[in-house]
Design a protein around this motif. Structure first.
Motif, PDB file in Angstrom:
ATOM      1  N   GLU A 152       0.810  -1.213   0.000  1.00 35.13           N
ATOM      2  CA  GLU A 152       0.000   0.000   0.000  1.00 35.13           C
ATOM      3  C   GLU A 152       0.846   1.266   0.000  1.00 35.13           C
ATOM      4  N   GLU A 153       2.157   1.118   0.088  1.00 33.51           N
ATOM      5  CA  GLU A 153       3.006   2.297   0.231  1.00 33.51           C
ATOM      6  C   GLU A 153       3.277   2.983  -1.107  1.00 33.51           C
ATOM      7  N   VAL A 154       3.764   4.200  -0.993  1.00 34.88           N
ATOM      8  CA  VAL A 154       4.252   4.953  -2.151  1.00 34.88           C
ATOM      9  C   VAL A 154       5.691   5.340  -1.835  1.00 34.88           C
ATOM     10  N   ARG A 155       6.608   4.889  -2.669  1.00 37.88           N
ATOM     11  CA  ARG A 155       8.012   5.250  -2.490  1.00 37.88           C
ATOM     12  C   ARG A 155       8.349   6.366  -3.472  1.00 37.88           C
ATOM     13  N   HIS A 156       8.863   7.453  -2.945  1.00 37.37           N
ATOM     14  CA  HIS A 156       9.193   8.622  -3.775  1.00 37.37           C
ATOM     15  C   HIS A 156      10.700   8.727  -3.933  1.00 37.37           C
ATOM     16  N   LEU A 157      11.149   8.998  -5.144  1.00 35.38           N
ATOM     17  CA  LEU A 157      12.568   9.228  -5.407  1.00 35.38           C
ATOM     18  C   LEU A 157      12.797  10.658  -5.877  1.00 35.38           C
ATOM     19  N   ASP A 158      13.709  11.347  -5.202  1.00 35.74           N
ATOM     20  CA  ASP A 158      14.227  12.636  -5.668  1.00 35.74           C
ATOM     21  C   ASP A 158      15.570  12.448  -6.366  1.00 35.74           C
ATOM     22  N   GLU A 159      16.217  11.319  -6.077  1.00 35.14           N
ATOM     23  CA  GLU A 159      17.537  11.027  -6.639  1.00 35.14           C
ATOM     24  C   GLU A 159      17.580   9.566  -7.029  1.00 35.14           C
ATOM     25  N   VAL A 167       9.720  11.118  -8.973  1.00 36.32           N
ATOM     26  CA  VAL A 167       8.888  10.000  -9.418  1.00 36.32           C
ATOM     27  C   VAL A 167       8.447   9.164  -8.219  1.00 36.32           C
ATOM     28  N   ASP A 168       7.200   8.707  -8.273  1.00 36.45           N
ATOM     29  CA  ASP A 168       6.635   7.836  -7.245  1.00 36.45           C
ATOM     30  C   ASP A 168       6.521   6.410  -7.767  1.00 36.45           C
ATOM     31  N   PHE A 169       6.760   5.452  -6.881  1.00 37.72           N
ATOM     32  CA  PHE A 169       6.541   4.035  -7.172  1.00 37.72           C
ATOM     33  C   PHE A 169       5.421   3.569  -6.239  1.00 37.72           C
ATOM     34  N   ARG A 170       4.275   3.238  -6.814  1.00 43.81           N
ATOM     35  CA  ARG A 170       3.089   2.896  -6.028  1.00 43.81           C
ATOM     36  C   ARG A 170       2.936   1.383  -5.919  1.00 43.81           C
ATOM     37  N   PHE A 171       2.928   0.891  -4.696  1.00 46.94           N
ATOM     38  CA  PHE A 171       2.665  -0.521  -4.455  1.00 46.94           C
ATOM     39  C   PHE A 171       1.152  -0.733  -4.547  1.00 46.94           C
ATOM     40  N   LEU A 172       0.730  -1.927  -4.947  1.00 44.02           N
ATOM     41  CA  LEU A 172      -0.676  -2.150  -5.264  1.00 44.02           C
ATOM     42  C   LEU A 172      -1.222  -3.383  -4.558  1.00 44.02           C
ATOM     43  N   ASP A 173      -2.512  -3.352  -4.305  1.00 39.55           N
ATOM     44  CA  ASP A 173      -3.247  -4.462  -3.706  1.00 39.55           C
ATOM     45  C   ASP A 173      -3.711  -5.393  -4.828  1.00 39.55           C
ATOM     46  N   PRO A 174      -3.275  -6.654  -4.830  1.00 39.08           N
ATOM     47  CA  PRO A 174      -3.636  -7.562  -5.922  1.00 39.08           C
ATOM     48  C   PRO A 174      -5.141  -7.729  -6.111  1.00 39.08           C
ATOM     49  N   SER A 175      -5.899  -7.726  -5.024  1.00 39.36           N
ATOM     50  CA  SER A 175      -7.350  -7.885  -5.142  1.00 39.36           C
ATOM     51  C   SER A 175      -7.972  -6.707  -5.880  1.00 39.36           C
ATOM     52  N   ARG A 176      -7.485  -5.500  -5.568  1.00 39.31           N
ATOM     53  CA  ARG A 176      -8.011  -4.309  -6.255  1.00 39.31           C
ATOM     54  C   ARG A 176      -7.626  -4.327  -7.723  1.00 39.31           C
ATOM     55  N   VAL A 177      -6.388  -4.706  -8.021  1.00 39.73           N
ATOM     56  CA  VAL A 177      -5.958  -4.770  -9.423  1.00 39.73           C
ATOM     57  C   VAL A 177      -6.807  -5.790 -10.174  1.00 39.73           C
ATOM     58  N   GLY A 178      -7.051  -6.952  -9.553  1.00 38.70           N
ATOM     59  CA  GLY A 178      -7.886  -7.967 -10.187  1.00 38.70           C
ATOM     60  C   GLY A 178      -9.294  -7.469 -10.445  1.00 38.70           C
ATOM     61  N   ALA A 179      -9.852  -6.729  -9.483  1.00 39.91           N
ATOM     62  CA  ALA A 179     -11.207  -6.196  -9.643  1.00 39.91           C
ATOM     63  C   ALA A 179     -11.257  -5.172 -10.775  1.00 39.91           C
ATOM     64  N   LEU A 180     -10.235  -4.332 -10.878  1.00 38.44           N
ATOM     65  CA  LEU A 180     -10.204  -3.331 -11.945  1.00 38.44           C
ATOM     66  C   LEU A 180     -10.040  -3.990 -13.309  1.00 38.44           C
ATOM     67  N   LEU A 181      -9.247  -5.052 -13.372  1.00 40.24           N
ATOM     68  CA  LEU A 181      -9.132  -5.796 -14.630  1.00 40.24           C
ATOM     69  C   LEU A 181     -10.480  -6.385 -15.031  1.00 40.24           C
TER      70      LEU A 181
END
Length: 213
Positions: A152-159, A167-181
């Protein structure tokens, strides 16, 4: 951060690291046997000479692998720097600049598609649009392989590797991704989860193989 994604910032960030990314990660599939197995399964189902899209292709190493294994491979990336790097390194494939939310492709143009760690740069409320676009450009019964980091986290990189980025790297919930698919018109046929290889960032990685209805 939050729920908004500055697509221009993502584009600039990947432009900035394009060459370094290609140098460091251009051969990363050599150390990812499970990923290669999934890509091979996708190609086997799609058939020899299938037209396969690599959505969010970066420096084109996956696109090049697909082309080397019999596909007519087309890489798409938001970053013109990445597209230029990919085209130079992988002349056997085709590359196009474009957004996951408005793919530069015709309806039903592709027999299959992959989106490996590219949807992690899409805002939560944009994921459904990205999957709807993937559905649009796939033929009926075409396969889509999606991968992402679980969480559920968002990792942000400045460097990044000594380069200034935003840029942000967004972690995702597999159940939500499956539902959206499913909402976008796909049926998820396979889910795999693995830990990280020694040379990767320490995250849990999820792979969903979905078929266009």
């Amino acid at each position: 951060m939050g729920d908004h994604v500055d697509h221009a910032a993502v584009r600039r960030s990947y432009d900035t690291v394009a060459e370094e990314y290609a140098t460091r990660l251009g051969n990363e599939l050599d150390g990812k046997p499970l990923d290669r197995a999934l890509l091979g399964a996708l190609l086997e189902e799609a058939g020899q000479g299938a037209v396969v899209a690599d959505l969010g292709c970066g420096p084109g190493h996956v696109t090049g692998w697909l082309a080397a294994h019999g596909a007519r491979a087309v890489g798409v990336d938001l970053s013109p720097g990445m597209v230029a790097t990919a085209a130079r390194r992988h002349p056997e494939a085709e590359f196009r600049e474009g957004d996951l939310l408005a793919l530069p492709a015709g309806d039903g143009e592709f027999d299959a598609a992959v989106a490996l760690y590219s949807v992690i740069h899409v805002a939560p409320d944009e994921l459904g649009r990205a999957f709807a676009e993937a559905h649009r450009v796939l033929r009926p019964a075409g396969l889509l392989l999606v991968s992402f980091h679980r969480g559920e986290e968002v990792r942000h990189l400045d460097e990044w590797w000594g380069h200034a980025v935003d840029v942000d790297f967004r972690f995702l919930d597999p159940s939500r991704v499956g539902a959206l698919l499913a909402d976008a018109g796909f049926t998820v046929e396979m889910r795999m989860e693995r830990g990280h290889y020694a040379h990767e960032v320490d995250t849990r990685r999820v792979y969903l193989l979905a078929r266009r209805n």
